[in-house]
Design a protein around this motif. Structure first.
Motif, short mmCIF file in Angstrom:
data_model
loop_
_atom_site.label_atom_id
_atom_site.label_comp_id
_atom_site.label_asym_id
_atom_site.label_seq_id
_atom_site.Cartn_x
_atom_site.Cartn_y
_atom_site.Cartn_z
N VAL A 283 -7.36 -7.63 5.72
CA VAL A 283 -5.95 -7.98 5.49
C VAL A 283 -5.33 -7.02 4.49
O VAL A 283 -4.21 -6.54 4.67
CB VAL A 283 -5.81 -9.43 5.02
N ALA A 284 -6.06 -6.73 3.41
CA ALA A 284 -5.53 -5.83 2.39
C ALA A 284 -5.33 -4.43 2.95
O ALA A 284 -4.34 -3.76 2.64
CB ALA A 284 -6.49 -5.79 1.19
N ALA A 285 -6.26 -3.98 3.79
CA ALA A 285 -6.11 -2.65 4.40
C ALA A 285 -4.89 -2.61 5.31
O ALA A 285 -4.12 -1.64 5.30
CB ALA A 285 -7.38 -2.29 5.18
N ASP A 286 -4.69 -3.66 6.09
CA ASP A 286 -3.51 -3.72 6.97
C ASP A 286 -2.23 -3.80 6.15
O ASP A 286 -1.22 -3.20 6.52
CB ASP A 286 -3.63 -4.93 7.90
N HIS A 287 -2.29 -4.54 5.05
CA HIS A 287 -1.13 -4.64 4.16
C HIS A 287 -0.71 -3.25 3.68
O HIS A 287 0.48 -2.91 3.68
CB HIS A 287 -1.51 -5.54 2.97
N ARG A 288 -1.68 -2.45 3.30
CA ARG A 288 -1.40 -1.09 2.83
C ARG A 288 -0.79 -0.24 3.94
O ARG A 288 0.17 0.51 3.72
CB ARG A 288 -2.68 -0.44 2.31
N VAL A 289 -1.35 -0.34 5.14
CA VAL A 289 -0.81 0.41 6.29
C VAL A 289 0.63 0.01 6.55
O VAL A 289 1.51 0.85 6.79
CB VAL A 289 -1.69 0.18 7.54
N ARG A 290 0.91 -1.29 6.50
CA ARG A 290 2.26 -1.77 6.78
C ARG A 290 3.24 -1.35 5.68
O ARG A 290 4.41 -1.08 5.95
CB ARG A 290 2.25 -3.29 6.97
N LEU A 291 2.76 -1.28 4.43
CA LEU A 291 3.61 -0.76 3.37
C LEU A 291 3.97 0.70 3.64
O LEU A 291 5.11 1.12 3.46
CB LEU A 291 2.92 -0.88 2.01
N ASP A 292 2.98 1.49 4.06
CA ASP A 292 3.25 2.89 4.38
C ASP A 292 4.29 3.00 5.50
O ASP A 292 5.21 3.83 5.43
CB ASP A 292 1.95 3.60 4.81
N ARG A 293 4.15 2.15 6.51
CA ARG A 293 5.12 2.15 7.61
C ARG A 293 6.52 1.77 7.12
O ARG A 293 7.53 2.34 7.54
CB ARG A 293 4.69 1.20 8.71
N LEU A 294 6.56 0.78 6.24
CA LEU A 294 7.85 0.36 5.68
C LEU A 294 8.54 1.52 5.00
O LEU A 294 9.73 1.79 5.26
CB LEU A 294 7.63 -0.80 4.70
N PHE A 295 7.83 2.22 4.13
CA PHE A 295 8.48 3.29 3.38
C PHE A 295 8.76 4.51 4.25
O PHE A 295 9.74 5.21 4.03
CB PHE A 295 7.67 3.63 2.14
N ASP A 296 7.93 4.75 5.26
CA ASP A 296 8.25 5.79 6.23
C ASP A 296 9.57 5.46 6.94
O ASP A 296 10.42 6.34 7.15
CB ASP A 296 7.13 5.94 7.26
N SER A 297 9.73 4.19 7.30
CA SER A 297 10.96 3.77 7.98
C SER A 297 12.16 3.87 7.05
O SER A 297 13.24 4.29 7.47
CB SER A 297 10.81 2.32 8.46
N LEU A 298 11.99 3.52 5.79
CA LEU A 298 13.09 3.59 4.85
C LEU A 298 13.50 5.04 4.59
O LEU A 298 14.70 5.33 4.41
CB LEU A 298 12.71 2.93 3.51
N ARG A 299 12.54 5.94 4.64
CA ARG A 299 12.87 7.36 4.42
C ARG A 299 13.44 8.02 5.67
O ARG A 299 14.35 8.84 5.58
CB ARG A 299 11.60 8.12 3.99
N ASN A 300 12.90 7.67 6.81
CA ASN A 300 13.19 8.44 8.02
C ASN A 300 13.94 7.67 9.11
O ASN A 300 14.28 8.26 10.14
CB ASN A 300 11.86 8.97 8.61
N GLY A 301 14.16 6.39 8.89
CA GLY A 301 14.81 5.59 9.91
C GLY A 301 13.78 4.96 10.84
O GLY A 301 12.66 5.46 10.99
N VAL A 302 14.15 3.85 11.41
CA VAL A 302 13.25 3.15 12.32
C VAL A 302 13.36 3.77 13.70
O VAL A 302 14.44 3.75 14.32
CB VAL A 302 13.59 1.65 12.37
N GLY A 303 12.26 4.32 14.22
CA GLY A 303 12.29 5.00 15.52
C GLY A 303 12.08 4.05 16.66
O GLY A 303 11.59 2.97 16.49
#
Length: 199
Positions: free
Chosen positions: A179-199
């Motif tokens: 769960v913690a590993a997935d949490h980290r992955v999802r945080l990375d996705r969140l900030f990627d989306s905030l920087r680059n837009g949701v594709g």
């Protein structure tokens, strides 16, 4: 007779919170009254409400900490706002802080919240309050040139979505490490989306 003074300040608040949390997790939020919490904690109901203006805040008592995380991420940053917010959320995860949702023993808390419409409603109010806090901090920051209201809205909504999925997986019995590993992955996705837009 219960001790009804408010001596101890933070210690009194912590004792009330600990007692309330134990009772709520044992009997459900609606099965416990503020008077029972007060009696068990050795204080008056007036003292309980002095420290916790709403019954819901006896369990959802991390709002002040969340506010400080957001304010510090803006005020004390050494990088852009998104990097600072990302660093803050990763730090919470690495520390297994309650605000990251991966703290050991969180499942009874999640189940108690999910079973109470009042707690669910208060959780949404808190998210709105945090969004307003972040927006105000960004508006005050002369170095921030983006859209404060949009960034605050997207960040709080995104972080909430990460937390909800973490809670779902924890409650389903998934391994905390996974769960913690997935949490980290999802945080990375969140900030990627905030920087680059949701594709």
């Amino acid at each position: 007779m219960p001790r009804t003074d408010a001596r101890g300040g933070p210690q009194t608040r912590a004792r009330i919170s600990d007692v309330a949390t134990r009772l709520f997790l044992e009997r459900g939020f609606d099965g416990v009254t503020v008077a029972e919490v007060a009696r068990e904690a050795g204080v008056s109901s007036v003292t309980v409400f002095k420290h916790f203006p709403r019954k819901e805040d006896l369990l959802l008592d991390r709002t002040d900490e969340a506010v400080e995380v957001l304010r510090s991420a803006v005020r004390d940053r050494r990088a852009d706002v998104l990097t600072s917010l990302q660093q803050a959320t990763i730090r919470l995860l690495d520390e297994e802080h309650a605000l990251a949702g991966v703290k050991d023993g969180s499942v009874p808390f999640y189940r108690t919240v999910a079973a109470s419409p009042a707690l669910i409603a208060r959780s949404r109010e808190i998210a709105s309050e945090l969004q307003q806090t972040l927006e105000e901090e960004l508006d005050r920051d002369p170095a921030f040139e983006g859209d404060a209201s949009l960034l605050a809205a997207f960040f709080i909504a995104g972080y909430t979505a990460v937390l909800v999925e973490t809670a779902r997986r924890m409650t389903a019995g998934d391994a905390p490490k996974d769960v913690a590993a997935d949490h980290r992955v999802r945080l990375d996705r969140l900030f990627d989306s905030l920087r680059n837009g949701v594709g």
